[in-house]
Scaffold this motif. Structure first.
Motif, short mmCIF file in Angstrom:
data_model
loop_
_atom_site.label_atom_id
_atom_site.label_comp_id
_atom_site.label_asym_id
_atom_site.label_seq_id
_atom_site.Cartn_x
_atom_site.Cartn_y
_atom_site.Cartn_z
N LEU A 343 0.73 -1.12 -0.03
CA LEU A 343 0.06 0.06 0.09
C LEU A 343 0.79 1.12 0.07
CD1 LEU A 343 -2.98 1.07 0.47
CD2 LEU A 343 -2.65 0.92 2.81
N THR A 344 0.55 2.21 -0.93
CA THR A 344 1.20 3.46 -0.91
C THR A 344 0.29 4.56 -0.67
OG1 THR A 344 2.77 2.57 -2.58
CG2 THR A 344 2.60 5.26 -2.34
N ALA A 345 0.71 5.30 0.55
CA ALA A 345 -0.17 6.75 1.00
C ALA A 345 0.49 7.77 0.40
CB ALA A 345 -0.29 6.53 2.40
N LEU A 346 -0.44 8.73 0.05
CA LEU A 346 -0.15 10.05 -0.55
C LEU A 346 -0.50 11.10 0.60
CD1 LEU A 346 -1.35 9.27 -4.37
CD2 LEU A 346 0.99 8.89 -3.35
N ASP A 347 0.20 12.14 0.28
CA ASP A 347 -0.03 13.40 1.35
C ASP A 347 -0.53 14.53 0.27
OD1 ASP A 347 2.03 14.62 -0.57
OD2 ASP A 347 3.32 14.85 0.88
N THR A 348 -1.04 15.61 0.68
CA THR A 348 -1.97 16.22 0.00
C THR A 348 -1.11 17.01 -1.23
OG1 THR A 348 -1.42 17.87 1.56
CG2 THR A 348 -3.66 17.11 1.69
N ALA A 349 0.13 17.03 -1.08
CA ALA A 349 0.89 17.64 -2.30
C ALA A 349 1.04 16.32 -3.47
CB ALA A 349 2.34 17.85 -2.01
N GLY A 350 0.48 15.14 -3.12
CA GLY A 350 0.68 14.12 -4.13
C GLY A 350 1.87 13.10 -4.12
N ALA A 391 -13.99 0.08 17.57
CA ALA A 391 -14.15 1.17 16.52
C ALA A 391 -12.84 1.54 16.09
CB ALA A 391 -14.80 2.33 17.20
N LEU A 392 -12.98 1.76 14.63
CA LEU A 392 -11.62 2.07 14.15
C LEU A 392 -11.97 3.60 13.59
CD1 LEU A 392 -10.96 -0.74 14.16
CD2 LEU A 392 -10.40 -0.93 11.60
N VAL A 393 -11.17 4.50 14.01
CA VAL A 393 -11.25 5.91 13.72
C VAL A 393 -10.14 6.48 13.07
CG1 VAL A 393 -12.13 8.17 14.75
CG2 VAL A 393 -12.72 6.12 15.86
N PHE A 394 -10.11 6.45 11.44
CA PHE A 394 -8.88 7.02 11.06
C PHE A 394 -9.35 7.76 9.93
CE2 PHE A 394 -7.89 2.86 12.67
CZ PHE A 394 -6.65 3.09 13.28
N PRO A 395 -8.36 8.94 9.73
CA PRO A 395 -8.75 9.78 8.81
C PRO A 395 -8.57 9.35 7.64
CG PRO A 395 -6.54 10.45 9.65
CD PRO A 395 -7.10 9.42 10.18
N ASN A 396 -9.15 9.98 6.40
CA ASN A 396 -9.36 9.42 5.20
C ASN A 396 -7.92 9.54 4.66
OD1 ASN A 396 -11.31 8.19 3.94
ND2 ASN A 396 -11.94 10.07 2.74
N SER A 397 -6.85 10.08 4.91
CA SER A 397 -5.48 10.15 4.63
C SER A 397 -4.61 9.40 5.01
CB SER A 397 -5.28 11.82 4.72
OG SER A 397 -5.26 12.07 6.14
N LEU A 575 -6.43 15.23 -1.26
CA LEU A 575 -5.51 15.57 -2.75
C LEU A 575 -6.33 15.70 -3.74
CD1 LEU A 575 -3.04 15.32 -4.16
CD2 LEU A 575 -2.96 12.98 -4.26
N MET A 576 -7.36 15.01 -4.01
CA MET A 576 -8.32 15.08 -4.87
C MET A 576 -8.80 16.60 -5.20
SD MET A 576 -8.61 12.64 -7.09
CE MET A 576 -10.21 12.79 -7.96
#
Length: 1528
Positions: A343-350, A391-397, A575-576
């Motif tokens: 899995l690769t996660a991206l920040d708001t700069a892409g 409960a799993l409380v995680f942000p969309n990022s 990011l979108m």
């Protein structure tokens, strides 16, 4: 210069500027930035590249609505064109549909709709400051956004006047009626002509074009008439209103300004157009209207195909290579391929922030599982045991931490429940999520360090408790907080059994949140089916733009990917928003083979793609469109393919799929290499769809819906389509129904909800003959659709967006699409529209709520709303019940953007939506009202009596005790008249105090003993005979405030034989309206003299008085403050008891006060009502201080005390107020007893010693001031047993009352209304109930007019016009049958008599008299009789901000006036609630809702509403309303 004139595309711009522009476009399209902020930021970005813009005034570039730009600004304007021409939401775009909407609007002939009027201050919410998010720079500017483009900045805000300018100017221009009617027939009539006053109300052709705003906005054609002249209006509250325009007269002959009335006339003209044929009407039963089920239209299309067969998917391949469970696959890849990327996660700069490998995922999940099972304790017990929910409380990022937490829970045999991160304590829908967590028994929440820091905190520093949530322990799972397991520790969980693997939350149509439980076996089967259907292979790369916590994003991006050792690149929503092209760039960069998107993501990337020449999508073999089940996704797919086909995108790559939380993946389109058939699309008739039938409509080109297939059924699954309601019968092949799936890969249950689980997850579809189609149960998907050719599944809507209006089905998405097709889109934000239905009067009603742009003017918005209504009416053949516009950024947001529809609906129903524009159309939508009551041929009075005798009913007649005969004694002959009594008292008990007058501080301002009153009366009599030279029989007007002077003047008149006429003095602050009433009474009564005080004399002759009335025509005015001490020669004694004693013009009780109280020989304490307003507790204090045993008050005084002193009883007790002395507190009223008020008063002041039975009601009216009152139930009479029984309360059916019938029902039954008897009938009084029209006597418990016969009846109306007929009818009426000899007076009140089981003092059965209401005030609507108080009570209950309400009718329209006790911007919340409650409870459509300030509804001295005054004030436009809504 030529260079600058080119369009933006031609100016070479750097990539980062283009990216910023795309981001701005996106913010604007989502409503996150205002138009003004957008333009300002855009101008800043482009300033370096387009020198011309730098010097331009930003307000000039606002929009290209300017009339003819100068050559210098032309290029700038072209550059400022904010969006491509297809400026609306591509997700709902369809050229065919747009064309259809425009054609539908063009079909409508010119039709006027009255625009609501709004006070200027109520427009405040539309300002930028109120609705712009803090990140835009537009709020700092001082120029308001309300200015119309092209208007100089210095011009006043004329476009937001408080009233409707287009009606204020009705009488301008040509005044020939012929020109008026001729212009109105042409949509583009000459703007200069206007109808005359007479023509203004002539009929539908009344209102021709005047100018752009002197006319209601043209809601049908694209024509806009510009005109430089705007009517100037005073918008301040105190400013005088110009009464230009035609003059009407109200029913009472009061001249009326035309503005409101011509508006109402316009509304009537709008309503006069033919409605669509009404549904089969309801019938009327003998007692009340019944609501019958609507019968289907015989001409509606019916399904004609054969019964469908169950469609089976390809078998699920049993591959030996597949692992036995998902965790086994994770273990295998984690140990054999630890370096492979997962899995690769991206920040708001892409940029890639973190790539999780399979080895890392395995080791971290193990650590977490070990920590959860072994390191968390509660009182030395482990906190969690296998099977517990977490409960799993995680942000969309942060997909990485979420995936670790999800697999860690599975390894520890715990059940993960992923939810959204709560941002505030009042998130939309957050309470329902809390309810879900509570019902799942969740006690632990997993989150990350960064996320926990961002959660709202309590003062202790702990995470705040959210509303409705159970107490949670928060565990941060970043690496440093976890414990490494020992080498020999292995998790137990490896199986793929029936136990719950995870719970996904789902929000239903009404906002309720349920947990969908998915078992381990289903999880594995879903992964296998997706692998087979999508042809996933090891080490493939997938780009995922969806929410990885639920639905397809979870199934593809977290579960199936791990099973196949795929590499997922997760693109976060944040990011979108910054770079809508990011997902395409990642597909290109990682050579991704598959991508998972929604149609919104495709639409966004279209807006931003220009100039991106270097992207290629040739690596994609599948572009999965997750919301393919939305029928409007086809437009995004087509547009996307259109643009990106040249960049390597192959048409067959686009694969829409349909999913549902209950059935997981329902169907997915396969590329041809995986054996999928060619894609298909269907063009369906919307009319057919609304009847649940599939018709490819050739004739009606306008209202069609184009849908694409969502592919084939999943491997190993069977699909069928069943009827939406009732038994799940299989549908026919050309019928739309709910898609059902039988498969091992569907969810198992709604967690903890057995009832609805059975109906959804264990449905058994049956054939027409009732035989089950399969032995395995099916799961209902909540998707509506049908099976097309080649076994392709088509979806046309969702069950949660389904609205059934009058037996026809409409989809919320379709209505949104039609609204968005109404160009231009410059009034509302594109993605910010919610459509839902509310149930009013047994049917769904459609409500559309949209966010309005801050720069849209009132007129523009109203025009857009009107066009939307017409478009929806034309294309869907359904009316919109309510269309509301709210300020920008105020609709509740869903977690991933978009509007939270159920929360919006909740706010609408609770009246907290705070719209800035509302248009209600109940007249158009509500076609299922009960049939108007047909007056039956009346049964004659004789038959009525015979009928009652046959039925064993007695005639409704009752009387009080006989008056004892004292006529023969000397005593009685001596004191036959009041003056005699006073003289006798002045001789025998001269110093006995009769009256004390108190002021607001409770100090005695004047007193009168017997002798003082006698002397004062003599002085007045002397002045009248000598100064005014009046003889006996002359009429004298007494203009006094309540007090001793009034009583002295009254007796003074009686002493010299004059006839007193009591008149309320004019109000010093409000002379203009109160003085003419005084003048009118003085003139009509023929008063020869006016007696008054010095202060009032000054008022009557003041400058202000000169402006209001002609002061020269006053009769002699005598000031009684300092008249000489003189005796009269002889006191006048009437020759017979029939001589006129006094005239009562206002509804006042002066007569009873003077007559009864003096005679009883008690001392009376007078408390003037105006003093009470400044000191509410004065009355109770005086009662306590003077140990009053009997006190009289009005309902207004009682209400003032209940509201003002309710919370202060303890403080009053400390001041020594004690009410235990009170035996009787009588409410003097001419109305139905107000039960709720008297009960709450008794309860509130019980603490001050007020006896529970002290408060009682009385009833009197103009023809007889004392008909009944409750005798003293506590004193001597009670001891003697002559007091009579306690008053009884009955419950009557309000629906029967409307039909003039009494039907007793049980307490608490629907439509019940409590009525209390008004009191015991007084001695010497006889009462009978007579039919209002035939004047025949009625039976027991029948509703009719109360007639009264008694020695103290009034003798007639005093009138200078001599209307003898009216006099005889009211004061000397005789029954038409039965006892025709007795002379009765008609009270004008409806009521009924009922013989009770109780006995009174004489041993007879007690007859109770129930007053229902005044006959004059009843409203005749739809042939039924309504009492205003009942409608008003319903309205006051509708919203907490309604302080008071009054209703009246005008030209058969029901007008509801409500006083708003709250902020002005909440005024519009009331419109829908008022309309709803009156429809629901009274089956009436409200025509006009007027919202006013508290205190506007006029109330007389006895607390009774003056509805006719209110009506005249409304029609003369004197109310200064906050808002007036004209319901269509």
């Amino acid at each position: 210069m030529a260079e600058c004139g080119r369009p933006l595309e031609a100016v070479p711009l750097p990539a980062e500027v283009r990216e910023s522009l795309a981001e701005l476009e996106l913010e604007l399209s989502e409503g996150d930035i205002t138009q003004k902020g957008y333009e300002k930021k855009r101008a800043k970005l482009l300033a370096r590249y387009v020198p011309l813009i730098q010097g331009a005034d930003p307000s000039l570039q606002a929009e290209s609505r300017l009339p003819g730009p100068s050559p210098a600004t032309a290029p700038a304007l072209r550059l400022q064109k904010p969006r491509p021409s297809n400026a609306r939401d591509e997700r709902f775009r369809s050229d065919v549909h747009t064309e259809a909407v425009q054609a539908a609007l063009a079909k409508y002939k010119e039709r006027k709709m009255p625009m609501p009027s709004k006070r200027r201050s109520a427009l405040a919410p539309a300002s930028v400051e109120a609705c712009t998010p803090p990140d835009t720079s537009s709020a700092s500017e001082d120029e308001g956004p309300l200015r119309r483009p092209g208007q100089p900045a210095s011009a006043p805000l004329q476009s937001h006047c408080s009233a409707e300018p287009w009606l204020d100017q009705v009488a301008r221009g040509s005044s020939t009626s012929s020109s008026a009617s001729s212009t109105s027939s042409h949509p583009g009539g000459n703007p200069a002509t206007a109808p005359s006053a007479a023509a203004a109300l002539a009929g539908p052709a009344a209102l021709a074009h005047i100018d752009l705003h002197a006319d209601p906005p043209d809601v049908t054609t694209g024509l806009v008439h510009t005109c430089c002249e705007r009517p100037q209006l005073a918008s301040g509250r105190g400013a005088p209103r110009a009464c230009s325009g035609s003059v009407l007269e109200t029913a009472g002959g009061v001249p009326v300004n035309s503005r409101v009335s011509s508006k109402i006339q316009q509304l009537l003209n709008t309503l006069r157009r033919p409605k669509r044929p009404p549904l089969k009407e309801f019938f009327v039963d003998d007692f009340e209207e019944l609501l019958e089920v609507q019968q289907p239209d015989p001409n509606q299309p019916k399904p004609e195909g054969s019964q469908m067969a169950v469609l089976k998917g390809e078998p699920l391949a049993a591959s030996s290579a597949w692992p036995p469970s998902l965790l086994a696959a994770l273990r295998q890849w984690g140990t054999t391929q630890p370096r492979a990327p997962c899995l690769t996660a991206l920040d708001t700069a892409g940029k890639a922030t973190c790539t999780l490998t399979y080895g890392k995922l395995w080791s971290r999940s193990l650590k977490l599982a070990y920590t959860l099972l072994n390191k968390l304790t509660n009182k030395n017990e482990p906190l969690l045991k296998p099977g517990d929910r977490v409960a799993l409380v995680f942000p969309n990022s942060d997909p990485v931490m979420f995936t670790v937490a999800f697999y860690g829970c599975l390894l520890a045999e715990l059940v993960p429940v992923p939810i959204e991160v709560p941002l505030t304590r009042k998130d939309a829908g957050s309470q329902q999520v809390g309810f879900l967590l509570g019902s799942c028994g969740v006690a632990l929440a997993l989150t990350t360090d960064a996320c926990q820091k961002g959660l709202p905190k309590a003062q202790t520093g702990e995470v705040a408790t959210f509303k409705g949530w159970p107490p949670l322990t928060w565990l941060v799972i970043d690496g440093k907080h976890l414990t490494k397991p020992p080498k020999d520790w292995h998790p137990l969980a490896q199986d793929a059994g029936a136990g719950t693997a995870y719970i996904e939350y789902k929000t239903g149509k009404e906002g309720s949140t349920v947990g969908v439980a998915v078992s381990h076996a289903s999880l594995l089967a879903q992964c296998q089916a997706l692998t087979q259907a999508c042809g996933y292979a090891e080490a493939e790369t997938l780009t995922n733009v969806l929410d990885f916590k639920r639905d397809a994003g979870l199934w593809h991006g977290v579960l199936t990917s791990v099973m196949n050792r795929m590499h997922v690149v997760s693109v976060p929503y944040a990011l979108m928003k910054v770079n809508p092209l990011s997902w395409i760039q990642k597909v290109c960069a990682y050579k991704a083979r598959a991508a998972l998107v929604k149609s919104r993501d495709m639409h966004w990337s279209l807006l931003a793609q220009r100039g991106q020449r270097d992207v290629s999508l040739s690596s994609l073999r599948m572009l999965i469109v997750a919301d393919g089940a939305n029928p409007w996704s086809i437009s995004s797919c087509d547009a996307f393919l259109n643009v990106f086909q040249s960049r390597g995108l192959r048409p067959e790559v686009i694969c829409p799929c349909a999913t549902s939380p209950e059935a997981l993946t329902v169907a997915i389109r396969r590329p041809p290499e995986l054996g999928g058939p060619p894609p298909r699309r269907a063009v369906l008739s919307m009319g057919g769809l609304s009847h649940g039938v599939i018709r490819v409509d050739a004739e009606e080109k306008l209202s069609v819906l184009t849908v694409q297939d969502v592919g084939q059924v999943m491997p190993g699954a069977s699909v069928c389509v069943v009827k939406v309601e009732g038994t799940p019968y299989l549908c026919k092949t050309d019928e739309v129904g709910e898609i059902c799936v039988a498969s091992s890969a569907t969810a198992a249950a709604y967690y903890g909800l057995l009832g609805i689980t059975k109906s959804v997850f264990e449905a058994v579809p049956v054939t027409g003959g009732g035989a089950p189609v399969s032995d395995r149960p099916f799961t209902r998907t909540g998707l509506l659709g049908f099976i097309g050719p080649d076994g392709l599944v088509f979806v046309v809507g969702k069950l949660e967006g389904l609205m059934v209006v009058g037996a026809r089905r409409h989809s919320a998405d379709d209505i949104v699409a039609t609204a968005l097709a109404v160009e231009p889109m410059k009034f509302v934000y594109r993605g910010r529209i919610a459509v839902f239905s509310v149930t009013v009067l047994h049917d769904d009603r459609i409500v559309l709520v949209a966010e309005q742009r801050p720069d849209a003017s009132e007129e523009d918005s109203f025009q857009w709303m009107s066009r939307v209504l017409q478009a929806i009416d034309s294309i869907h053949q359904v009316g919109v019940y309510c269309l509301a516009l709210v300020p920008a950024n105020t609709l509740p947001k869903a977690p991933l953007g978009g509007v939270h529809v159920s929360e919006t609906k909740q706010r609408f129903l609770e009246g907290v939506l705070h719209p800035c524009n509302v248009l209600m159309c109940p007249h158009t939508c509500v076609t299922n009202l009960p049939r108007p009551r047909q007056k039956q041929p009346e049964v004659g009075p004789a038959s009525m009596i015979v009928g009652n005798l046959v039925a064993g009913k007695r005639i409704a007649q009752a009387s009080g005790r006989e008056l004892t005969h004292l006529e023969d004694s000397d005593q009685a002959r001596k004191f036959l008249f009041l003056p005699d009594v006073l003289q006798w008292r002045a001789h025998t008990t001269p110093e006995h105090p009769l009256f004390l007058l108190l002021n607001a501080k409770g100090t005695v301002t004047s007193t009168a003993t017997c002798v003082q009153l006698h002397k004062r009366a003599e002085r007045v009599a002397a002045a009248l005979t000598e100064k005014a030279r009046l003889s006996a029989g002359a009429h004298v007007a007494l203009v006094y405030p309540p007090g001793v002077e009034l009583i002295a003047a009254f007796y003074g008149c009686l002493y010299c034989g004059c006839v007193p006429v009591t008149v309320r003095p004019p109000h010093p602050q409000n002379l203009a309206t109160t003085l003419p009433t005084v003048k009118m009474i003085v003139e009509v009564s023929g008063s020869a003299c006016v007696l008054t005080t010095q202060a009032v004399t000054r008022l009557l002759k003041s400058k202000e008085a000169v402006a209001a009335v002609d002061v020269r025509t006053w009769p002699t005015i005598l000031d009684t403050d300092d008249i000489p001490k003189k005796k009269v020669a002889s006191i006048f004694r009437p020759p017979s008891p029939d001589v006129l004693a006094y005239l009562d013009f206002s509804v006042s009780t002066t007569g009873i006060l003077a007559g009864v109280k003096v005679y009883s020989g008690h001392q009376s304490v007078l408390v003037p009502p105006p003093e009470l307003e400044s000191n509410v507790s004065l009355w109770l204090w005086a009662v306590s201080q003077y140990k009053a045993r009997v006190t009289f008050c009005s309902y207004s005084v009682m209400e003032m005390c209940a509201k003002g002193l309710g919370a202060q009883t303890a403080a009053l007790r400390t001041k020594g107020v004690n009410l235990s002395c009170v035996r009787t507190c009588m409410v003097v009223a001419e109305e139905r007893p107000r039960i709720a008020l008297t009960q709450s008063f008794s309860k509130l002041f019980r603490d001050l010693g007020l006896p529970a039975r002290a408060v009682s009601t009385t009833f009197g009216c103009r023809v007889n001031v004392a008909i009944c009152l409750q005798p003293n139930r506590l004193g001597k009479l009670a001891e003697q047993g002559t007091a009579g029984p306690d008053p009884t309360t009955v419950y009557v059916d309000t629906r029967a009352l409307r039909h003039d019938r009494v039907r007793l029902v049980e307490r608490g039954s629907p439509h019940s209304l409590p009525l209390t008897e008004s009191g015991k009938i007084l001695p010497g009084v006889k009462v009978i109930i007579a039919h209002t029209e035939t004047k025949g006597p009625l039976g027991d418990s029948h509703l009719g007019e109360i007639w009264v016969s008694s020695p103290h009846n009034a003798t007639g109306y005093y009138t200078v016009y001599g209307e003898e007929g009216l006099h005889a009818d009211h004061f000397s009426a005789r029954l038409s049958f039965g006892d025709t000899q007795t002379v009765w007076a008609r009270t004008g009140f409806l009521g009924f008599l009922r013989r009770t089981e109780l006995t009174d003092a004489s041993g007879e059965r007690h007859d109770a008299l129930y007053v229902v209401g005044s006959l004059d005030e009843t409203l005749e609507l739809r042939g039924m009789r309504y009492h205003p108080i009942d409608i008003e009570t319903s309205v006051i209950r509708a919203h907490r901000s309604v302080a008071e309400c009054a209703v009246f009718t005008w030209t058969n329209l029901l007008v509801v006036v409500v006083e708003l006790d709250g902020l002005e911007q909440d005024a519009l919340d009331l419109v829908a609630l008022v309309t709803n409650v009156v429809l629901e409870e009274h089956h009436l459509v409200v025509g006009v809702v007027v919202v006013v300030d508290p205190g506007v509804i006029p109330i007389n001295s006895r607390g009774e509403k003056q509805r006719m005054h209110l009506r005249d004030g409304f029609l003369a436009d004197q109310l200064d309303p906050i808002y007036v809504a004209y319901n269509m």
